[in-house]
Design a protein around this motif. Structure first.
Motif, PDB file in Angstrom:
ATOM      1  N   UNK A  57      30.991  51.077  58.857  1.00  0.00           N
ATOM      2  CA  UNK A  57      30.217  49.862  59.064  1.00  0.00           C
ATOM      3  C   UNK A  57      30.672  48.782  58.096  1.00  0.00           C
ATOM      4  N   UNK A  58      30.782  47.541  58.569  1.00  0.00           N
ATOM      5  CA  UNK A  58      31.168  46.473  57.660  1.00  0.00           C
ATOM      6  C   UNK A  58      30.062  46.153  56.689  1.00  0.00           C
ATOM      7  N   UNK A  59      30.427  45.607  55.532  1.00  0.00           N
ATOM      8  CA  UNK A  59      29.427  45.113  54.602  1.00  0.00           C
ATOM      9  C   UNK A  59      28.748  43.914  55.227  1.00  0.00           C
ATOM     10  N   UNK A  60      27.457  43.730  54.928  1.00  0.00           N
ATOM     11  CA  UNK A  60      26.684  42.719  55.649  1.00  0.00           C
ATOM     12  C   UNK A  60      25.818  41.918  54.703  1.00  0.00           C
ATOM     13  N   UNK A  61      25.745  40.603  54.933  1.00  0.00           N
ATOM     14  CA  UNK A  61      24.743  39.736  54.334  1.00  0.00           C
ATOM     15  C   UNK A  61      23.718  39.416  55.394  1.00  0.00           C
ATOM     16  N   UNK A  62      22.464  39.245  55.025  1.00  0.00           N
ATOM     17  CA  UNK A  62      21.424  38.977  56.004  1.00  0.00           C
ATOM     18  C   UNK A  62      20.744  37.643  55.731  1.00  0.00           C
ATOM     19  N   UNK A  63      20.414  36.920  56.812  1.00  0.00           N
ATOM     20  CA  UNK A  63      19.627  35.701  56.689  1.00  0.00           C
ATOM     21  C   UNK A  63      18.949  35.446  58.014  1.00  0.00           C
ATOM     22  N   UNK A  64      17.666  35.107  58.015  1.00  0.00           N
ATOM     23  CA  UNK A  64      16.934  34.867  59.240  1.00  0.00           C
ATOM     24  C   UNK A  64      16.971  33.403  59.608  1.00  0.00           C
ATOM     25  N   UNK A  65      17.632  33.048  60.723  1.00  0.00           N
ATOM     26  CA  UNK A  65      17.734  31.675  61.177  1.00  0.00           C
ATOM     27  C   UNK A  65      17.737  31.662  62.690  1.00  0.00           C
ATOM     28  N   UNK A 115      25.938  30.350  59.965  1.00  0.00           N
ATOM     29  CA  UNK A 115      25.932  31.777  59.650  1.00  0.00           C
ATOM     30  C   UNK A 115      26.771  31.968  58.407  1.00  0.00           C
ATOM     31  N   UNK A 116      26.158  32.438  57.331  1.00  0.00           N
ATOM     32  CA  UNK A 116      26.918  32.684  56.103  1.00  0.00           C
ATOM     33  C   UNK A 116      27.674  33.984  56.264  1.00  0.00           C
ATOM     34  N   UNK A 117      28.986  33.944  55.994  1.00  0.00           N
ATOM     35  CA  UNK A 117      29.828  35.119  56.198  1.00  0.00           C
ATOM     36  C   UNK A 117      30.631  35.441  54.958  1.00  0.00           C
ATOM     37  N   UNK A 175      31.359  39.201  62.183  1.00  0.00           N
ATOM     38  CA  UNK A 175      32.187  39.924  61.214  1.00  0.00           C
ATOM     39  C   UNK A 175      33.599  39.376  61.231  1.00  0.00           C
ATOM     40  N   UNK A 176      34.115  39.087  60.055  1.00  0.00           N
ATOM     41  CA  UNK A 176      35.498  38.636  59.931  1.00  0.00           C
ATOM     42  C   UNK A 176      36.384  39.817  59.546  1.00  0.00           C
ATOM     43  N   UNK A 181      33.937  42.310  56.609  1.00  0.00           N
ATOM     44  CA  UNK A 181      32.712  41.901  55.930  1.00  0.00           C
ATOM     45  C   UNK A 181      31.980  40.957  56.867  1.00  0.00           C
ATOM     46  N   UNK A 182      30.710  41.209  57.107  1.00  0.00           N
ATOM     47  CA  UNK A 182      29.988  40.419  58.090  1.00  0.00           C
ATOM     48  C   UNK A 182      28.671  39.882  57.580  1.00  0.00           C
ATOM     49  N   UNK A 183      28.071  39.036  58.400  1.00  0.00           N
ATOM     50  CA  UNK A 183      26.740  38.501  58.126  1.00  0.00           C
ATOM     51  C   UNK A 183      25.941  38.569  59.412  1.00  0.00           C
TER      52      UNK A 183
END
Length: 348
Positions: free
Chosen positions: A1-9, A15-17, A309-310, A332-334
């Motif tokens: 699984x890619x690493x992930x940042x989370x943000x609710x929008x 989208x922050x990546x 994910x990039x 790495x994704x968001x």
């Protein structure tokens, strides 16, 4: 699984990546000796006193992170190869003959490790099996190598993998091939891989604001806004180094529900010139976006969690290595909450 940042929008917000790299694992041999590491005497630069004695960190790896990603949203890359991770420990020079003697003799005298272990150690380093009198006849012509734990990986289970006893390596010679964690340019490249931090960026979405059922949403990235990042790992005592570089190559969109269509069907949007995807422009409302998503069902009172994910291509060069060599892909994704309303069409 890619690493992930989370943000609710809501769709249309940025989208922050943070991103990672893509490539195959190189299998070429390391060019460690053969003229690439042959100082005539131990170098003197705070690591050695000119008599073959080393400082406490002489063999430790030094990282140059000046070209690495930075900022609160930057994050570490994660290998996409499930059976590969950067090493948590490694072997490198640690003792001169005199230093090893000063290190081991107090341990033997304390008799805290047991007679059998002490006797075996004495045979190994004093009795000629294989080293006689701590290899003092080779003082200044090489070093005893021992294990180091990679900085920041002390609690990693892999930090316990380097269990081989202390061993000698002549100055300018490659380490024994049966020790995979021994420092070589490729090992340095793998250690630098673990230090890569990739910067955040934004995925542009159109329409802005809440998206609608059956309405294609365009997605794109301006590749000029994010640049390759790199980390250089070196062991100054050995005059060896490797630089690991990560370059973005594609964007993958996962809508967060099976009730959606991605563009293209794979959801993977490749780098095209200086951007990924294509920016939406007035008059394109009836066109299919080259990169984007269309939701087929309302999210109701909740939302869908879209993940972007990039993929980064990671490669390295180093001492004795003239061409780029690959390392495993990484990602790495968001993700963000996407609100989809039950409206068939809107004007843009």
């Amino acid at each position: 699984m890619p690493a992930v940042n989370r943000s609710g929008v809501v769709v249309g917000s940025a989208i922050a990546l943070v991103f990672l790299a893509n490539s195959g694992l190189a299998s070429a041999d390391d060019d460690f000796g053969n003229g690439s590491q042959k100082p005539s005497k131990p170098p003197v630069s705070g690591n050695s006193d000119g008599k073959g004695n080393l400082s406490a960190t002489a063999g430790a790896v030094v990282f140059d992170r000046s070209k690495n990603g930075s900022g609160q949203s930057a994050g570490p890359v994660t290998s996409s190869a499930s059976n590969w991770t950067p090493p948590a420990c490694y072997y490198a020079p640690k003792y001169s003959p005199e230093q090893l003697q000063k290190h081991l003799e107090p341990i033997w005298q304390a008799e805290s490790t047991g007679y059998e272990w002490d006797a075996k150690q004495r045979k190994t380093f004093e009795g000629g099996e294989p080293y006689k009198d701590f290899n003092k006849d080779k003082a200044g012509k090489g070093y005893f190598w021992d294990s180091y734990v990679t900085e920041g990986r002390e609690g990693d289970p892999g930090a316990l993998d380097c269990t081989k006893d202390i061993f000698w390596v002549d100055q300018g010679a490659p380490p024994p091939p049966e020790i995979p964690q021994a420092i070589t340019p490729e090992m340095l490249a793998q250690l630098a891989y673990a230090e890569i931090r990739v910067p955040s960026t934004t995925v542009e979405l159109a329409p802005e604001g809440t998206t609608k059922v059956n309405l294609p949403t365009w997605a794109w990235l301006d590749a000029a806004k994010f640049k390759p990042v790199s980390v250089t790992a070196s062991v100054p005592l050995l005059n060896v180094q490797a630089t690991t570089t990560a370059e973005p190559v594609s964007l993958k969109i996962e809508p967060g529900t099976a009730d959606a269509t991605t563009y293209p069907a794979s959801g993977v949007c490749a780098l095209n010139g200086d951007q990924i995807g294509e920016a939406y422009a007035k008059g394109k409302a009836d066109e299919t976006p080259p990169c984007g998503v269309k939701y087929l069902r309302s999210s109701g009172d909740g939302s869908y969690q879209l993940q972007a994910t990039i993929t980064w291509k990671i490669h390295w060069t180093g001492t004795g290595v003239n061409e780029e060599r690959g390392l495993p892909d990484g990602e790495f994704g968001a993700d963000q909450d996407v609100v989809v309303q039950e409206i068939q069409s809107i004007n843009r």
